[in-house]
Design a protein around this motif. Structure first.
Motif, PDB file in Angstrom:
ATOM      1  N   PRO A 149       0.951  -1.335  -0.210  1.00  0.00           N
ATOM      2  CA  PRO A 149       0.224  -0.308   0.107  1.00  0.00           C
ATOM      3  C   PRO A 149       1.158   0.955   0.310  1.00  0.00           C
ATOM      4  O   PRO A 149       0.562   2.278  -0.076  1.00  0.00           O
ATOM      5  N   GLY A 150       2.107   1.353  -0.277  1.00  0.00           N
ATOM      6  CA  GLY A 150       3.155   2.486   0.258  1.00  0.00           C
ATOM      7  C   GLY A 150       2.824   3.245   1.303  1.00  0.00           C
ATOM      8  O   GLY A 150       2.762   2.450   2.129  1.00  0.00           O
ATOM      9  N   ALA A 151       2.495   4.440   1.033  1.00  0.00           N
ATOM     10  CA  ALA A 151       2.558   5.159   2.487  1.00  0.00           C
ATOM     11  C   ALA A 151       1.300   5.575   2.802  1.00  0.00           C
ATOM     12  O   ALA A 151       1.226   5.131   4.530  1.00  0.00           O
ATOM     13  N   TYR A 152       0.031   4.760   2.186  1.00  0.00           N
ATOM     14  CA  TYR A 152      -1.637   4.784   2.722  1.00  0.00           C
ATOM     15  C   TYR A 152      -1.418   3.107   3.642  1.00  0.00           C
ATOM     16  O   TYR A 152      -1.929   3.002   4.667  1.00  0.00           O
ATOM     17  N   THR A 153       0.061   2.042   3.722  1.00  0.00           N
ATOM     18  CA  THR A 153       0.345   1.557   4.861  1.00  0.00           C
ATOM     19  C   THR A 153      -0.032   2.240   5.984  1.00  0.00           C
ATOM     20  O   THR A 153      -0.776   1.252   7.226  1.00  0.00           O
ATOM     21  N   HIS A 154       0.531   3.533   6.484  1.00  0.00           N
ATOM     22  CA  HIS A 154       0.564   3.814   7.763  1.00  0.00           C
ATOM     23  C   HIS A 154      -0.605   4.937   7.623  1.00  0.00           C
ATOM     24  O   HIS A 154      -0.448   5.718   9.079  1.00  0.00           O
ATOM     25  N   THR A 155      -0.764   5.165   6.787  1.00  0.00           N
ATOM     26  CA  THR A 155      -2.623   6.045   7.485  1.00  0.00           C
ATOM     27  C   THR A 155      -3.847   5.496   7.016  1.00  0.00           C
ATOM     28  O   THR A 155      -5.489   6.000   7.335  1.00  0.00           O
ATOM     29  N   SER A 156      -3.982   4.381   6.307  1.00  0.00           N
ATOM     30  CA  SER A 156      -5.541   4.257   5.142  1.00  0.00           C
ATOM     31  C   SER A 156      -5.913   2.868   6.809  1.00  0.00           C
ATOM     32  O   SER A 156      -5.875   1.650   6.353  1.00  0.00           O
ATOM     33  N   VAL A 157      -7.184   3.558   7.214  1.00  0.00           N
ATOM     34  CA  VAL A 157      -8.204   2.256   7.879  1.00  0.00           C
ATOM     35  C   VAL A 157      -9.358   2.221   6.748  1.00  0.00           C
ATOM     36  O   VAL A 157      -9.934   1.147   6.589  1.00  0.00           O
ATOM     37  N   ALA A 158      -9.311   2.792   5.795  1.00  0.00           N
ATOM     38  CA  ALA A 158     -10.000   2.284   4.422  1.00  0.00           C
ATOM     39  C   ALA A 158      -9.433   1.384   4.056  1.00  0.00           C
ATOM     40  O   ALA A 158     -10.071   0.351   3.501  1.00  0.00           O
ATOM     41  N   LEU A 159      -8.054   1.272   3.284  1.00  0.00           N
ATOM     42  CA  LEU A 159      -7.604   0.138   2.960  1.00  0.00           C
ATOM     43  C   LEU A 159      -7.362  -1.350   3.946  1.00  0.00           C
ATOM     44  O   LEU A 159      -7.866  -2.393   3.179  1.00  0.00           O
TER      45      LEU A 159
ATOM     46  N   SER B 127      11.178  -2.002   1.153  1.00  0.00           N
ATOM     47  CA  SER B 127      12.098  -1.731   1.976  1.00  0.00           C
ATOM     48  C   SER B 127      11.692  -2.609   3.527  1.00  0.00           C
ATOM     49  O   SER B 127      10.908  -3.192   3.560  1.00  0.00           O
ATOM     50  N   ASP B 128      13.027  -2.683   4.536  1.00  0.00           N
ATOM     51  CA  ASP B 128      12.897  -3.120   5.857  1.00  0.00           C
ATOM     52  C   ASP B 128      12.156  -1.704   6.724  1.00  0.00           C
ATOM     53  O   ASP B 128      12.924  -1.024   7.107  1.00  0.00           O
ATOM     54  N   VAL B 129      11.082  -1.849   6.455  1.00  0.00           N
ATOM     55  CA  VAL B 129       9.949  -0.596   7.209  1.00  0.00           C
ATOM     56  C   VAL B 129      10.798  -0.513   8.882  1.00  0.00           C
ATOM     57  O   VAL B 129      10.339   0.622   9.034  1.00  0.00           O
ATOM     58  N   ARG B 130      10.896  -1.514   9.153  1.00  0.00           N
ATOM     59  CA  ARG B 130      11.089  -1.808  11.043  1.00  0.00           C
ATOM     60  C   ARG B 130      12.383  -1.182  11.126  1.00  0.00           C
ATOM     61  O   ARG B 130      12.734  -0.161  12.160  1.00  0.00           O
ATOM     62  N   GLN B 131      13.247  -0.671  10.312  1.00  0.00           N
ATOM     63  CA  GLN B 131      14.903   0.287  10.412  1.00  0.00           C
ATOM     64  C   GLN B 131      14.558   2.008   9.628  1.00  0.00           C
ATOM     65  O   GLN B 131      15.562   2.559   9.722  1.00  0.00           O
ATOM     66  N   ARG B 132      13.395   1.942   9.551  1.00  0.00           N
ATOM     67  CA  ARG B 132      13.068   3.530   9.192  1.00  0.00           C
ATOM     68  C   ARG B 132      12.447   4.574  10.009  1.00  0.00           C
ATOM     69  O   ARG B 132      11.960   4.060  11.167  1.00  0.00           O
ATOM     70  N   GLU B 133      12.041   5.261  10.311  1.00  0.00           N
ATOM     71  CA  GLU B 133      11.287   6.347  10.001  1.00  0.00           C
ATOM     72  C   GLU B 133      10.161   6.080  11.963  1.00  0.00           C
ATOM     73  O   GLU B 133       9.202   4.545  11.206  1.00  0.00           O
ATOM     74  N   ASP B 134      10.349   6.562  12.559  1.00  0.00           N
ATOM     75  CA  ASP B 134       9.313   5.948  13.525  1.00  0.00           C
ATOM     76  C   ASP B 134       7.223   6.270  13.036  1.00  0.00           C
ATOM     77  O   ASP B 134       6.635   5.104  12.949  1.00  0.00           O
TER      78      ASP B 134
ATOM     79  N   ARG C 271       6.886   4.964  10.029  1.00  0.00           N
ATOM     80  CA  ARG C 271       6.856   3.662   9.059  1.00  0.00           C
ATOM     81  C   ARG C 271       6.106   2.616   9.708  1.00  0.00           C
ATOM     82  O   ARG C 271       6.144   1.641   9.542  1.00  0.00           O
ATOM     83  N   GLN C 272       6.623   2.853  11.330  1.00  0.00           N
ATOM     84  CA  GLN C 272       6.034   1.788  12.736  1.00  0.00           C
ATOM     85  C   GLN C 272       4.954   0.630  12.348  1.00  0.00           C
ATOM     86  O   GLN C 272       4.399   0.543  12.995  1.00  0.00           O
ATOM     87  N   VAL C 273       3.876   2.195  11.756  1.00  0.00           N
ATOM     88  CA  VAL C 273       2.406   1.250  12.006  1.00  0.00           C
ATOM     89  C   VAL C 273       1.844   0.971  10.920  1.00  0.00           C
ATOM     90  O   VAL C 273       2.552   1.612   9.764  1.00  0.00           O
ATOM     91  N   SER C 274       1.592   0.091  10.919  1.00  0.00           N
ATOM     92  CA  SER C 274       0.250  -0.342   9.844  1.00  0.00           C
ATOM     93  C   SER C 274      -0.932  -1.189   9.678  1.00  0.00           C
ATOM     94  O   SER C 274      -1.392  -2.010  10.733  1.00  0.00           O
ATOM     95  N   TYR C 275      -1.610  -0.170   9.468  1.00  0.00           N
ATOM     96  CA  TYR C 275      -3.281  -0.030  10.021  1.00  0.00           C
ATOM     97  C   TYR C 275      -3.748  -1.356   9.017  1.00  0.00           C
ATOM     98  O   TYR C 275      -4.463  -2.698   9.460  1.00  0.00           O
ATOM     99  N   VAL C 276      -2.922  -1.933   7.626  1.00  0.00           N
ATOM    100  CA  VAL C 276      -3.555  -2.940   6.435  1.00  0.00           C
ATOM    101  C   VAL C 276      -3.172  -4.984   7.449  1.00  0.00           C
ATOM    102  O   VAL C 276      -3.516  -5.643   7.423  1.00  0.00           O
TER     103      VAL C 276
END
Ligand code: DQA
Length: 150
Positions: A75-85, A102-109, A111-116
């Motif tokens: 979902p790209g950036a929508y991973t971290h924002t989208s309840v709709a997905l 990418s390994d999102v675990r190693q990236r910015e805070d 990106r640590q949330v994934s709604y989907v």
């Protein structure tokens, strides 16, 4: 067996976008590699990419009416924002693997949330484009009733 690979915003820019993070291979390379991997598994595959959240929701819903057996979703950036997905994946009840190049675990805070993730059978990250083929193999084994290897 039929899978749908859905890519969200900016994934059409692969090869151009931040190559130090996402590599130099393009979206067409991704399609080629995933199509080849699915071919080897004996699975039919379709692709969808959009930069628009609603279009991604529509594609997930359409997968239900098209009797798609498995979804591979980045979902790209929508991973971290989208309840709709998240709700769309729950609504269709199709086994879905969340993939990140990418390994999102190693990236910015942020990106640590994934709604989907809560609606997905597995998450694969940090494996580059190979992650899509791994996701397909996982789904195939799952749907075949075999042990899908962690
Ligand atoms: C991504 C990771 C996301 O955080 C980012 O917004 C993307 C790509 C990945 O594939 O690594 O667009 O999903």
């Amino acid at each position: 067996m039929k899978f749908l690979i859905i890519n969200g915003p900016n994934l059409n820019m692969l090869g151009i976008r931040e190559p130090e993070i996402y590599g130099r291979e393009t979206y067409d390379d991704l399609r080629r590699m995933a199509a080849e991997g699915c071919g080897k598994l004996g699975v039919e595959v379709d692709f969808f990419q959009s930069n628009h959240e609603g279009a991604l929701v529509d594609a997930i819903q359409q997968a239900y009416f098209d009797r798609v057996d498995g979804i591979i979703l980045n979902p790209g950036a929508y991973t971290h924002t989208s309840v709709a997905l998240l709700d769309a994946v729950k609504a269709v009840g199709i086994p879905t693997v969340e993939v990140h190049i990418s390994d999102v675990r190693q990236r910015e805070d942020f990106r640590q949330v994934s709604y989907v993730r809560a609606a997905c059978v597995k998450t694969i990250m940090g494996r580059g484009l190979a992650g899509y083929v791994e996701a397909a193999a996982y789904l195939k084994a799952l749907l075949d009733g075999a042990d899908p290897q962690q």
